[in-house]
Write a protein that holds these residues in place. Structure first.
Motif, PDB file in Angstrom:
ATOM      1  N   ILE A  39      76.297  12.197  11.520  1.00  0.00           N
ATOM      2  CA  ILE A  39      75.462  13.371  11.276  1.00  0.00           C
ATOM      3  C   ILE A  39      76.343  14.612  11.354  1.00  0.00           C
ATOM      4  CG2 ILE A  39      74.757  13.562  13.693  1.00  0.00           C
ATOM      5  CD1 ILE A  39      72.050  14.610  12.684  1.00  0.00           C
ATOM      6  N   ARG A  40      76.185  15.492  10.373  1.00  0.00           N
ATOM      7  CA  ARG A  40      76.970  16.724  10.363  1.00  0.00           C
ATOM      8  C   ARG A  40      76.393  17.700  11.375  1.00  0.00           C
ATOM      9  NH1 ARG A  40      75.761  17.111   4.560  1.00  0.00           N
ATOM     10  NH2 ARG A  40      74.822  19.071   5.210  1.00  0.00           N
ATOM     11  N   SER A  41      77.214  18.610  11.854  1.00  0.00           N
ATOM     12  CA  SER A  41      76.756  19.557  12.866  1.00  0.00           C
ATOM     13  C   SER A  41      75.655  20.466  12.328  1.00  0.00           C
ATOM     14  CB  SER A  41      77.921  20.384  13.409  1.00  0.00           C
ATOM     15  OG  SER A  41      78.524  21.126  12.370  1.00  0.00           O
ATOM     16  N   ASP A  42      75.691  20.837  11.038  1.00  0.00           N
ATOM     17  CA  ASP A  42      74.625  21.683  10.492  1.00  0.00           C
ATOM     18  C   ASP A  42      73.304  20.923  10.395  1.00  0.00           C
ATOM     19  OD1 ASP A  42      75.770  20.131   8.426  1.00  0.00           O
ATOM     20  OD2 ASP A  42      75.080  21.523   6.887  1.00  0.00           O
ATOM     21  N   GLU A  43      73.374  19.596  10.159  1.00  0.00           N
ATOM     22  CA  GLU A  43      72.164  18.785  10.153  1.00  0.00           C
ATOM     23  C   GLU A  43      71.566  18.708  11.557  1.00  0.00           C
ATOM     24  OE1 GLU A  43      72.830  15.442   6.741  1.00  0.00           O
ATOM     25  OE2 GLU A  43      74.060  15.264   8.540  1.00  0.00           O
ATOM     26  N   LEU A  44      72.436  18.552  12.537  1.00  0.00           N
ATOM     27  CA  LEU A  44      71.978  18.495  13.918  1.00  0.00           C
ATOM     28  C   LEU A  44      71.342  19.818  14.328  1.00  0.00           C
ATOM     29  CD1 LEU A  44      71.851  16.818  16.505  1.00  0.00           C
ATOM     30  CD2 LEU A  44      74.121  17.696  17.083  1.00  0.00           C
ATOM     31  N   ASP A  45      71.965  20.933  13.965  1.00  0.00           N
ATOM     32  CA  ASP A  45      71.405  22.259  14.267  1.00  0.00           C
ATOM     33  C   ASP A  45      70.046  22.443  13.596  1.00  0.00           C
ATOM     34  OD1 ASP A  45      73.617  22.882  15.778  1.00  0.00           O
ATOM     35  OD2 ASP A  45      74.616  24.013  14.172  1.00  0.00           O
ATOM     36  N   ALA A  46      69.936  22.022  12.337  1.00  0.00           N
ATOM     37  CA  ALA A  46      68.664  22.147  11.627  1.00  0.00           C
ATOM     38  C   ALA A  46      67.581  21.306  12.292  1.00  0.00           C
ATOM     39  CB  ALA A  46      68.837  21.729  10.165  1.00  0.00           C
ATOM     40  N   SER A  47      67.927  20.112  12.731  1.00  0.00           N
ATOM     41  CA  SER A  47      66.961  19.242  13.406  1.00  0.00           C
ATOM     42  C   SER A  47      66.445  19.893  14.681  1.00  0.00           C
ATOM     43  CB  SER A  47      67.598  17.894  13.747  1.00  0.00           C
ATOM     44  OG  SER A  47      67.967  17.218  12.588  1.00  0.00           O
ATOM     45  N   TRP A  48      67.379  20.428  15.485  1.00  0.00           N
ATOM     46  CA  TRP A  48      66.958  21.078  16.731  1.00  0.00           C
ATOM     47  C   TRP A  48      66.133  22.322  16.454  1.00  0.00           C
ATOM     48  CZ3 TRP A  48      66.218  18.713  20.907  1.00  0.00           C
ATOM     49  CH2 TRP A  48      67.047  17.659  21.303  1.00  0.00           C
ATOM     50  N   SER A  49      66.442  23.068  15.392  1.00  0.00           N
ATOM     51  CA  SER A  49      65.668  24.277  15.090  1.00  0.00           C
ATOM     52  C   SER A  49      64.239  23.928  14.680  1.00  0.00           C
ATOM     53  CB  SER A  49      66.351  25.109  13.998  1.00  0.00           C
ATOM     54  OG  SER A  49      66.273  24.468  12.749  1.00  0.00           O
ATOM     55  N   ILE A  50      64.043  22.736  14.115  1.00  0.00           N
ATOM     56  CA  ILE A  50      62.705  22.288  13.740  1.00  0.00           C
ATOM     57  C   ILE A  50      61.951  21.738  14.957  1.00  0.00           C
ATOM     58  CG2 ILE A  50      61.421  20.537  12.430  1.00  0.00           C
ATOM     59  CD1 ILE A  50      63.680  20.819  10.284  1.00  0.00           C
ATOM     60  N   PHE A  51      62.618  20.902  15.742  1.00  0.00           N
ATOM     61  CA  PHE A  51      61.923  20.193  16.809  1.00  0.00           C
ATOM     62  C   PHE A  51      61.821  20.960  18.123  1.00  0.00           C
ATOM     63  CE2 PHE A  51      62.893  16.626  14.001  1.00  0.00           C
ATOM     64  CZ  PHE A  51      61.619  16.086  13.906  1.00  0.00           C
ATOM     65  N   THR A  52      62.715  21.890  18.405  1.00  0.00           N
ATOM     66  CA  THR A  52      62.659  22.614  19.674  1.00  0.00           C
ATOM     67  C   THR A  52      61.344  23.373  19.850  1.00  0.00           C
ATOM     68  OG1 THR A  52      65.058  22.737  19.835  1.00  0.00           O
ATOM     69  CG2 THR A  52      63.796  24.333  21.127  1.00  0.00           C
ATOM     70  N   PRO A  53      60.882  24.141  18.848  1.00  0.00           N
ATOM     71  CA  PRO A  53      59.589  24.811  19.032  1.00  0.00           C
ATOM     72  C   PRO A  53      58.439  23.819  19.252  1.00  0.00           C
ATOM     73  CG  PRO A  53      60.751  25.736  17.148  1.00  0.00           C
ATOM     74  CD  PRO A  53      61.515  24.538  17.587  1.00  0.00           C
ATOM     75  N   LEU A  54      58.477  22.705  18.561  1.00  0.00           N
ATOM     76  CA  LEU A  54      57.446  21.684  18.732  1.00  0.00           C
ATOM     77  C   LEU A  54      57.474  21.119  20.148  1.00  0.00           C
ATOM     78  CD1 LEU A  54      55.265  19.750  17.636  1.00  0.00           C
ATOM     79  CD2 LEU A  54      57.125  18.260  16.893  1.00  0.00           C
ATOM     80  N   LEU A  55      58.661  20.788  20.638  1.00  0.00           N
ATOM     81  CA  LEU A  55      58.796  20.243  21.985  1.00  0.00           C
ATOM     82  C   LEU A  55      58.339  21.251  23.035  1.00  0.00           C
ATOM     83  CD1 LEU A  55      62.229  18.444  21.580  1.00  0.00           C
ATOM     84  CD2 LEU A  55      59.967  17.378  21.732  1.00  0.00           C
ATOM     85  N   LYS A  56      58.650  22.538  22.827  1.00  0.00           N
ATOM     86  CA  LYS A  56      58.215  23.584  23.762  1.00  0.00           C
ATOM     87  C   LYS A  56      56.698  23.710  23.769  1.00  0.00           C
ATOM     88  CE  LYS A  56      62.408  26.316  23.884  1.00  0.00           C
ATOM     89  NZ  LYS A  56      63.044  27.596  23.604  1.00  0.00           N
ATOM     90  N   LEU A  58      54.508  21.309  22.982  1.00  0.00           N
ATOM     91  CA  LEU A  58      53.969  20.124  23.649  1.00  0.00           C
ATOM     92  C   LEU A  58      54.065  20.261  25.160  1.00  0.00           C
ATOM     93  CD1 LEU A  58      55.439  17.283  21.392  1.00  0.00           C
ATOM     94  CD2 LEU A  58      53.069  18.073  21.477  1.00  0.00           C
ATOM     95  N   GLU A  59      55.190  20.784  25.629  1.00  0.00           N
ATOM     96  CA  GLU A  59      55.383  20.961  27.067  1.00  0.00           C
ATOM     97  C   GLU A  59      54.446  22.044  27.621  1.00  0.00           C
ATOM     98  OE1 GLU A  59      58.955  21.896  30.239  1.00  0.00           O
ATOM     99  OE2 GLU A  59      59.426  21.647  28.128  1.00  0.00           O
ATOM    100  N   ALA A  60      54.328  23.172  26.909  1.00  0.00           N
ATOM    101  CA  ALA A  60      53.480  24.272  27.368  1.00  0.00           C
ATOM    102  C   ALA A  60      52.012  23.864  27.421  1.00  0.00           C
ATOM    103  CB  ALA A  60      53.653  25.481  26.453  1.00  0.00           C
ATOM    104  N   LYS A  61      51.563  23.110  26.432  1.00  0.00           N
ATOM    105  CA  LYS A  61      50.157  22.688  26.382  1.00  0.00           C
ATOM    106  C   LYS A  61      49.909  21.394  27.150  1.00  0.00           C
ATOM    107  CE  LYS A  61      49.119  24.927  21.987  1.00  0.00           C
ATOM    108  NZ  LYS A  61      48.689  24.715  20.596  1.00  0.00           N
ATOM    109  N   LYS A  62      50.989  20.850  27.744  1.00  0.00           N
ATOM    110  CA  LYS A  62      50.905  19.595  28.510  1.00  0.00           C
ATOM    111  C   LYS A  62      50.253  18.474  27.697  1.00  0.00           C
ATOM    112  CE  LYS A  62      50.863  21.885  33.007  1.00  0.00           C
ATOM    113  NZ  LYS A  62      52.216  22.225  32.960  1.00  0.00           N
ATOM    114  N   ILE A  63      50.682  18.357  26.443  1.00  0.00           N
ATOM    115  CA  ILE A  63      50.166  17.320  25.556  1.00  0.00           C
ATOM    116  C   ILE A  63      50.943  16.033  25.809  1.00  0.00           C
ATOM    117  CG2 ILE A  63      49.881  16.599  23.156  1.00  0.00           C
ATOM    118  CD1 ILE A  63      49.642  19.596  22.459  1.00  0.00           C
ATOM    119  N   ALA A  64      50.224  14.988  26.180  1.00  0.00           N
ATOM    120  CA  ALA A  64      50.861  13.698  26.474  1.00  0.00           C
ATOM    121  C   ALA A  64      50.985  12.886  25.192  1.00  0.00           C
ATOM    122  CB  ALA A  64      50.032  12.925  27.495  1.00  0.00           C
TER     123      ALA A  64
END
Length: 96
Positions: A39-56, A58-64
Motif C-alpha cells: 500500500i502506498r503512503s498516499d493510499e494509507l493517508d486517504a484511508s485514514w482521512s476517510i475512516f478517522t471521522p467515522l471512528l470518532k 462511533l466512539e462519541a456516540k458509543k455505537i457498538a
C-alpha cells in the motif's frame, strides 16, 4: 487451490522446507511483520482521512458493533437491513 491443515507456525523455513509458499502467503507474512510495500503512503493517508471521522463518531456516540454468532449467516441487524431492500440471503445463488 489445496487446503493444508497445520499448526500456526510462521517460520516458513521450518514449516515449508520442501515448497515455497505462494505470493499471497508472503503478503500476509509481510503485513504481520509491518511491511507496507503493498500500500502506498498516499493510499494509507486517504484511508485514514476517510475512516478517522467515522471512528470518532462511533466512539462519541458509543455505537457498538453489530455482532453475530459464529457460524450464523449474519447479525440480526443485517437481516433487517436486507429485509428493508426486499433481499434474502441466497437470492443471488438461486437465480443463477
Amino acid at each position: 487451490m489445496r487446503l493444508d491443515r497445520s499448526n500456526l507456525n510462521l517460520l516458513y523455513s521450518t514449516r515449508y522446507s520442501k515448497e515455497i509458499p505462494d505470493t499471497y502467503e508472503w503478503l500476509l507474512v509481510d503485513a504481520i511483520e509491518g511491511e507496507r510495500r503493498f500500500i502506498r503512503s498516499d493510499e494509507l493517508d486517504a484511508s485514514w482521512s476517510i475512516f478517522t471521522p467515522l471512528l470518532k463518531e462511533l466512539e462519541a456516540k458509543k455505537i457498538a458493533p453489530d455482532l453475530h454468532l459464529y457460524g450464523s449467516k449474519g447479525s440480526v441487524g443485517s437481516h433487517y437491513l436486507a429485509a428493508n431492500y426486499n433481499v434474502r440471503w441466497g437470492d443471488l445463488a438461486s437465480d443463477e
